[in-house]
Motif scaffolding. Structure first.
Motif, short mmCIF file in Angstrom:
data_model
loop_
_atom_site.label_atom_id
_atom_site.label_comp_id
_atom_site.label_asym_id
_atom_site.label_seq_id
_atom_site.Cartn_x
_atom_site.Cartn_y
_atom_site.Cartn_z
N THR A 350 0.84 -1.20 0.00
CA THR A 350 0.00 0.00 0.00
C THR A 350 0.88 1.25 0.00
O THR A 350 0.59 2.23 -0.69
CB THR A 350 -0.93 0.02 1.23
OG1 THR A 350 -0.12 -0.06 2.40
CG2 THR A 350 -1.90 -1.13 1.21
N PHE A 354 0.71 4.61 -2.45
CA PHE A 354 0.44 6.01 -2.11
C PHE A 354 1.70 6.87 -2.08
O PHE A 354 1.65 8.04 -2.40
CB PHE A 354 -0.41 6.16 -0.84
CG PHE A 354 0.13 5.56 0.43
CD1 PHE A 354 1.24 6.10 1.06
CD2 PHE A 354 -0.53 4.49 1.05
CE1 PHE A 354 1.69 5.56 2.25
CE2 PHE A 354 -0.06 3.95 2.24
CZ PHE A 354 1.06 4.49 2.84
N VAL A 394 -5.78 12.05 -2.43
CA VAL A 394 -6.01 10.63 -2.15
C VAL A 394 -4.79 10.04 -1.45
O VAL A 394 -4.89 9.33 -0.45
CB VAL A 394 -6.31 9.87 -3.46
CG1 VAL A 394 -6.27 8.37 -3.22
CG2 VAL A 394 -7.64 10.30 -4.03
N ALA A 398 -4.53 8.48 2.26
CA ALA A 398 -4.08 7.10 2.39
C ALA A 398 -2.94 7.01 3.39
O ALA A 398 -2.94 6.16 4.29
CB ALA A 398 -3.65 6.56 1.03
N PHE A 405 -9.17 4.43 3.09
CA PHE A 405 -8.05 4.38 2.14
C PHE A 405 -7.04 3.30 2.55
O PHE A 405 -7.01 2.85 3.70
CB PHE A 405 -7.38 5.76 2.07
CG PHE A 405 -8.29 6.80 1.49
CD1 PHE A 405 -8.36 7.00 0.12
CD2 PHE A 405 -9.10 7.58 2.31
CE1 PHE A 405 -9.21 7.94 -0.41
CE2 PHE A 405 -9.95 8.52 1.79
CZ PHE A 405 -10.01 8.71 0.42
N ALA A 406 -6.20 2.93 1.55
CA ALA A 406 -5.34 1.75 1.72
C ALA A 406 -4.48 1.81 2.97
O ALA A 406 -4.32 0.83 3.68
CB ALA A 406 -4.46 1.60 0.48
N SER A 524 -4.43 3.44 -4.51
CA SER A 524 -4.33 3.89 -3.13
C SER A 524 -5.69 3.87 -2.44
O SER A 524 -5.76 3.79 -1.22
CB SER A 524 -3.78 5.32 -3.07
OG SER A 524 -2.51 5.37 -3.64
N VAL A 525 -6.75 3.93 -3.21
CA VAL A 525 -8.08 3.84 -2.60
C VAL A 525 -8.43 2.38 -2.35
O VAL A 525 -8.82 1.99 -1.25
CB VAL A 525 -9.14 4.48 -3.51
CG1 VAL A 525 -10.52 4.32 -2.88
CG2 VAL A 525 -8.83 5.94 -3.74
#
Lengths: 681, 591
Positions: A350, A354, A394, A398, A405-406, A524-525
């Motif tokens: 993740t 991001f 985003v 994150a 978010f991730a 990333s979402v």
């Protein structure tokens, strides 16, 4: 189908060779497309390999592919081959995936750079080395990749080697990494000494018919605890160097002198995670080395906290992200130390999404502001760069660990396992999570909201004519580079890049640069979805990896505890987020930027004063006494003696046949005389 | 080939284990020579190729097509390679040493292996000769005829089952080489080389044939198997004649492989003879000589092992030591390579000295890999020297890295290969050879070999370093370096630049000082001092002259050969197929 693994490695090598030989002729943008397709093809091959692996039962997903055996003599068999298992496959998938996206981005970013083709030569070579590092089936081959990525990192940090700052940063990275590599090398010797082999399967055990063997099966008395501790500590020293943890983290910040796509790919998403990969790879050894696990978890926690505090005070947009990377890598090591390798890798994945997104976003901003990197001289960009703002946003949510978010899911998973290991470490980790949300919000606040301070800073952009081109890139900005460098608080610039073609206001970049932002934002979402440990059976990554981590510490927390912990951490994050956003709409808050933090706890200065200085003097003295007197003297002496004897002996070579015939005759007679003594025997 | 009895001709069978002939052909008055025709194909191909070239040259106009002769020669070479491989396949699994053509030839793995080697050398030699002869205005069919017959002689030497056949091969090979050495009509050095080679070669041939005669006198046989079976059955009361004959044969063949002290011809000939021919000669003459020596010593005279091993020991040591040391002081590239090939012969002798099957296989591997390295190297020297072999001195390669990076890279690999640096075939070659003598407990010889390699690394790397020197050195011209060393010697030259730069007082504050300091540690003049260490003052100046200004032109065929040689050198150094192939040579006599 598993044989597609060969293609994974071969394609970047091919791209490297093509660009090396024909790069200059291919020129821009063709050289970039060659590199990008090599990376993308490699990603497709990884997917094929992955699907082929999924077709097998969970415990059988290990394949060994031999490339060649070097020196098949005298017991030293160095089998060079690829090991495809869930761990290496996870690495390969995200490395090739992120790398393809960043290759694409670089086509736009490196536009009109004189070293365009050289850039892609390095980039493909880096990808090849990274894949060798993670796919190798033995320590030595991995080490080759390890050194390969180090070399490419060196070449790419110093990509604009005409600038002294870049050249020095490159050297610093290289040398700091050497310190870690010594540990890695000694570990390799120890491993060979103890196991008589360097193959992962013989040292660490493997899966045979769904059952672990060797060390992986916990063969009793397979290795004394002290040996395991020594080996893993030495390996961890290598990991500290490569993954920029305390105390060898300094180089990563200076490495930001490289082009931004490099910061995204090498110094955020992939190479710096090699240390985490290595420690996860030797998980069966770590099982016998509890002390090392503690060291890893402590170093990780310390790095996470320390780097986060520094990140909260930096002005340079990339340096801020660099400290953030160090901090996030600390989280991964916390998980590894806690024996929760799968979640360490989860956070690595993740984070790759991001952090690459944030760096690429930062690159787009720097590009749009004619190479300004000082956040204090940005502000109010949300209006001008909507796409960048949304995607960066985003990434911000994150990394700040905001639901859904991730980053939230992976950080949560990491902190759960740390809680189980030690409550104090958890406390520091949770506080750092809040700190992370704070400094990232500070960044977002400074860059996207508030006054458009870049108008004064970059008159060229505002169209007011170049009165003082202070932050504008170019040769004149370089002049003050070296002396400002040591203080770590000037705005580094990226010259070599021409100012954007449009003379007016900053705007979103071309599609080759925007598409990667969108792709990474989506990742990333949704990226957290690969391992929802919270909801029953959606922990795909854990289940995929569990066969090769039979000794991972299982998380035994009750659901209630998990929820409580999550909420506490989330509260920290929201607190940091709100405070950061509220405060940093304006740029001046000296109370929040204490000098000792701005100067990174004076660590760089301390190293320079205590290690570099005396070391330099000692090296100079050694060079004088040892090298020029002893070694050179000896070598020159041998050379002189040999040369002299050669000149004497060559006199026999007169050029006259009679001398030659005498030589032959003399040899003949000598041998005949010898055999007369052997007659009859 | 399966064991047991099989039909060789109508009504005539032969048992390939006992070699007994039965059937019609044993009838009174019938003379039957058993001929195994597959064994003869290389001779047909090479001899036939030579004849075709000769005939065509008589029929066709004087300059028919560019590259025709070279093409035909390459075709014959390819044919030999293919046939060698086919022979190898046929022979796989056979455990005996079949003799053929009235017991004059062996038909075995070793012969097939060397046939491939000679075929490769012919292909490469012809391909690089084409461009050279064109440039020198010497194009014509003759050198190719000579080359083909030379290869034929070489195959004959490797297949020979008796001294007469060996001598026949030796002479076919030698006479071709004499003429090839002298082939450069308008270059006096070439004629001198040919003449020197001829006269000394004749002396060596005489010594060899005398030795063969003595061995015949002692054992009553000219066939290796005859000699060995005689010595097995009979204990000689006085073996002086036999030992003397053995020494003479070793000297005769030692001359061919240029082992010290029978090496004197080789620097002069290498320097004078046309460069591509030298590359070919260095590969073929050496391999053929060693093939003959291997068979004679291991097959005919294994009972005298305790006597010949010390002789080979001395030859190996002298060759490694003197070859390396003398190469160190050469400033002529071709002469340097001559001494280097003497030292390489020393390593082959080390493998032979082991006197084991392992040693023989090591020797075969060494020779095969050396073939590529030496031909590739001479191909590069050939294109660098320019028309009329104008520049053969070391400085001809100066600045090659910037003038022609690909060529410099190729040369670098070949130099590293010959120096025996890991990941090249040269390293594996030295490794297996030294391993073979270590297996025999010969630690001194192994040590000498390794020390020799260390010395040799110096002059190979010198070439590499000169390639990376700047073509011109504005600050320190060649003359300056000479003055410096003339007064103080190499040690002073290096020390002169060293301490003041490396001392603490000169290092600048800040990280940047490090870079600048490292940059200064090896300034141009220091590098020059390193490059020319061990040379006399006059030679220094020679080695540091500016390179020729002409553009390097590499003909396509030559480029292809260089590329193949480089790739092979790396391939055989990092992977196993070639080594495994050499290790698979079935050696019935050592059982």
């Amino acid at each position: 189908m598993v044989n597609a693994a060969y293609v994974i490695v071969a394609l970047p090598l091919l791209g490297f060779a093509l660009n090396l030989v024909f790069g200059r002729r291919l020129g821009e943008p063709l050289a970039g497309w060659v590199g990008t397709f090599a990376a993308a093809g490699s990603f497709v091959a990884s997917l094929i390999t992955w699907v082929a692996m999924l077709g097998k039962p969970a415990g059988m997903r290990v394949a060994s592919l031999n490339i060649f055996t070097w020196v098949p003599v005298a017991g030293l068999h160095v089998n060079t081959g690829l090991l495809v298992d869930p761990l290496s496959l996870t690495m390969v998938l995200f490395v090739t995936g992120v790398s393809s996206v960043i290759h694409l981005y670089s086509i736009g970013y490196m536009h009109r750079d004189p070293g365009f083709d050289r850039f892609f030569v390095y980039l493909n070579l880096f990808l090849f080395s990274m894949l060798v590092l993670v796919l190798a089936n033995n320590f030595l081959f991995s080490f080759l990749g390890w050194e390969g990525v180090g070399f490419c990192s060196y070449g790419l940090i110093g990509f604009w080697f005409q600038r002294e700052v870049a050249a020095v940063a490159a050297k610093k990275a290289f040398i700091t990494n050497r310190v870690g590599d010594v540990g890695f090398l000694i570990a390799i010797f120890l491993i060979f000494d103890h196991f008589g082999s360097l193959n992962y399967s013989s040292v660490l055990g493997t899966l045979v018919g769904g059952h672990p063997t060797g060390l992986m099966a916990g063969a009793a008395g397979a290795i004394p605890g002290s040996t395991a501790t020594a080996i893993t500590l030495l390996l961890f020293l290598g990991a500290i160097g490569k993954s920029a943890q305390i105390p060898l983290y300094i180089w990563l910040v200076d490495a930001m002198e490289g082009p931004t796509p490099i910061s995204a790919l090498i110094h955020a998403a992939t190479m710096v995670t090699a240390g985490v990969y290595l420690m996860s790879r030797v998980a069966p050894l770590l099982h016998y080395a509890h002390a090392t696990s503690w060291v890893i978890a402590s170093v990780g926690t310390g790095s996470a906290f320390l780097a986060a505090t520094i990140a909260a005070t930096q002005d340079d947009i990339k340096k801020c992200l660099a400290y953030s990377t160090i901090s996030q890598l600390g989280y991964m090591f916390m998980a590894v130390g806690a024996g929760d390798y799968a979640d360490g890798l989860y956070h690595m994945l993740t984070h790759a999404f991001f952090k690459a997104l944030l760096f690429l976003g930062a690159g787009a901003i720097i590009h749009a502001l004619a190479d300004n990197q000082d956040m204090k001289k940005m502000g109010g960009l949300a209006r001008y760069m909507p796409l960048t703002t949304v995607t960066f946003g985003v990434g911000w949510l994150a990394i700040s660990g905001i639901v859904p978010f991730a980053g939230f899911w992976s950080k949560d998973a990491v902190l759960d396992s740390v809680w189980q290991m030690n409550k104090v470490l958890w406390g520091i980790g949770a506080f750092t999570a809040g700190l992370t949300a704070y400094y990232m919000s500070r960044q977002v606040g400074l860059v996207f909201t508030g006054q458009a301070r870049w108008r004064e800073a970059s008159p060229a952009l505002a169209g007011a004519g170049g009165a003082s081109g202070h932050a504008v890139g170019g040769p004149e900005a370089r002049a003050h580079g070296p002396e400002a460098h040591g203080r770590g608080e000037h705005e580094a610039t990226e010259p070599g890049l021409p100012a954007p073609p449009h003379g007016g206001e900053p705007k979103d970049a071309t599609w080759t640069m925007s598409l990667p932002l969108v792709l990474l934002a989506i990742a990333s979402v949704l990226g957290g979805g690969i391992n929802f440990t919270a909801f029953g059976h959606f922990d795909f990554l854990n289940r995929f990896l569990s066969p090769i981590f039979p000794y991972a510490t299982p998380i035994t927390l009750s659901t209630a505890t998990k929820w409580t912990l999550s909420l506490v951490v989330l509260a920290f994050c929201l607190l940091g987020l709100g405070f950061g956003l509220r405060t940093w709409r304006t740029a001046e808050h000296p109370a929040l930027e204490p000098v000792f933090l701005r100067r990174a706890w004076y660590w760089d200065a301390t190293v320079a004063a205590t290690v570099s200085g005396p070391l330099r003097a000692a090296a100079a003295a050694l060079a004088f006494v040892m090298d020029s007197r002893l070694v050179d003297g000896f070598v020159n002496g041998v050379g002189t003696v040999l040369g002299l004897s050669g000149r004497v002996v060559r006199r026999v070579q007169t050029g006259y046949l009679r001398t030659y015939a005498i030589g032959i005759g003399a040899g003949l007679i000598a041998f005949l005389a010898y055999v007369t003594f052997r007659v009859g025997s | 080939m399966s064991g047991g009895t099989y039909l060789v001709a109508a009504g005539c069978t032969i048992n390939d284990i006992t070699g007994k002939i039965s059937g019609l052909c044993t009838a009174k008055g019938s003379i039957h020579i058993s001929i195994n025709y597959p064994a003869l194909v290389p001779f047909f191909v090479l001899g036939g190729g030579a004849l075709v070239v000769l005939l065509l040259s008589a029929v066709l106009p004087k300059r028919p097509y560019r590259g025709l002769w070279a093409g035909l020669t390459v075709a014959a070479g390819v044919g030999t390679v293919v046939d060698g491989l086919v022979q190898w396949q046929q022979l796989n699994g056979s455990s005996v040493t079949p003799v053929t053509l009235g017991d004059q030839l062996f038909y075995d793995h070793m012969g097939a292996f060397f046939a491939v080697l000679f075929g490769v050398a012919t292909v490469a030699g012809a391909a690089i000769s084409d461009g050279y002869l064109e440039r020198e205005g010497l194009d014509g069919p003759e050198p190719y005829v000579l080359m083909l017959s030379c290869s034929l002689g070489a195959v004959l030497m490797a297949d020979a089952a008796g001294f007469v056949t060996l001598f026949l091969g030796l002479e076919i090979l030698s006479i071709s080489l004499y003429a090839m050495s002298a082939y450069h009509r308008w270059r006096a050095a070439s004629g001198e080389a040919g003449l020197k080679y001829l006269i000394l070669g004749s002396l060596a041939s005489a010594i060899f044939i005398y030795g063969a005669a003595l061995i015949y006198g002692a054992t009553g046989s000219l066939q290796y198997l005859g000699v060995v079976s005689f010595l097995a059955d009979n204990a000689l009361f006085q073996n002086g004649v036999l030992l003397g004959g053995m020494v003479l044969v070793i000297v005769g063949l030692g001359f061919k492989v240029a082992a010290v002290p029978f090496h004197f011809w080789s620097p002069d000939v290498y320097q004078g003879a046309p460069t591509p021919f030298v590359g070919y000669m260095a590969a073929v003459a050496k391999a053929a000589g060693f093939a003959g020596l291997l068979r004679v010593l291991m097959l005919a005279l294994p009972t005298l092992e305790s006597t010949w091993r010390p002789i080979i020991w001395v030859l190996a040591t002298l060759s490694v030591v003197f070859g390396s040391i003398l190469a160190l002081v050469q400033v002529d590239l071709k002469r340097m390579l001559a001494y280097s090939s003497i030292s390489q012969a020393g390593y082959v002798l080390i493998g032979l000295q082991a006197g084991t099957a392992q040693g023989v296989r090591a020797v075969a591997f060494y020779l095969f890999t050396y073939t590529f390295m030496v031909i590739g190297t001479f191909a590069i020297v050939g294109v660098l020297q320019g028309r009329g072999e104008a520049r053969n001195d070391l400085s001809a390669v100066r600045g090659l890295a910037s003038r022609s990076p690909w060529l410099a890279g190729a040369m670098l690999v070949l130099m590293l290969g010959q120096a025996g640096i890991p990941l090249t075939s040269g390293f594996l070659g030295k490794w297996v050879v030294i391993e073979a003598v270590l297996g025999q407990g010969q630690y001194e010889l192994a040590l000498i070999g390794m020390l020799g390699a260390a010395v040799a690394a110096f002059f190979y790397l010198r070439v590499a370093l000169i390639m990376f020197l700047a073509p011109e050195s504005p600050g320190a011209p060649a003359g300056g370096a000479v003055t410096l060393s003339a007064t103080g010697g190499p040690g002073a030259a290096t020390a002169g630049g060293g301490p003041s730069d490396g001392g603490p007082e000169s290092s600048e504050p800040g990280d940047s000082g490090w870079a600048a300091g490292a940059g200064r540690a090896y300034s141009g003049s220091d590098l020059q001092a390193i490059v020319t260490a061990g040379l006399s003052a006059r030679d220094r100046a020679l080695a540091l002259r500016p390179p020729p200004h002409t553009r390097v032109r590499v003909p396509a065929a030559t480029a292809a050969v260089i590329a193949v040689c480089v790739v092979f050198t790396v391939f055989a150094g990092v992977s196993t197929p070639v080594l495994s192939w050499a290790h698979a040579i079935a050696l019935p006599w050592s059982a």
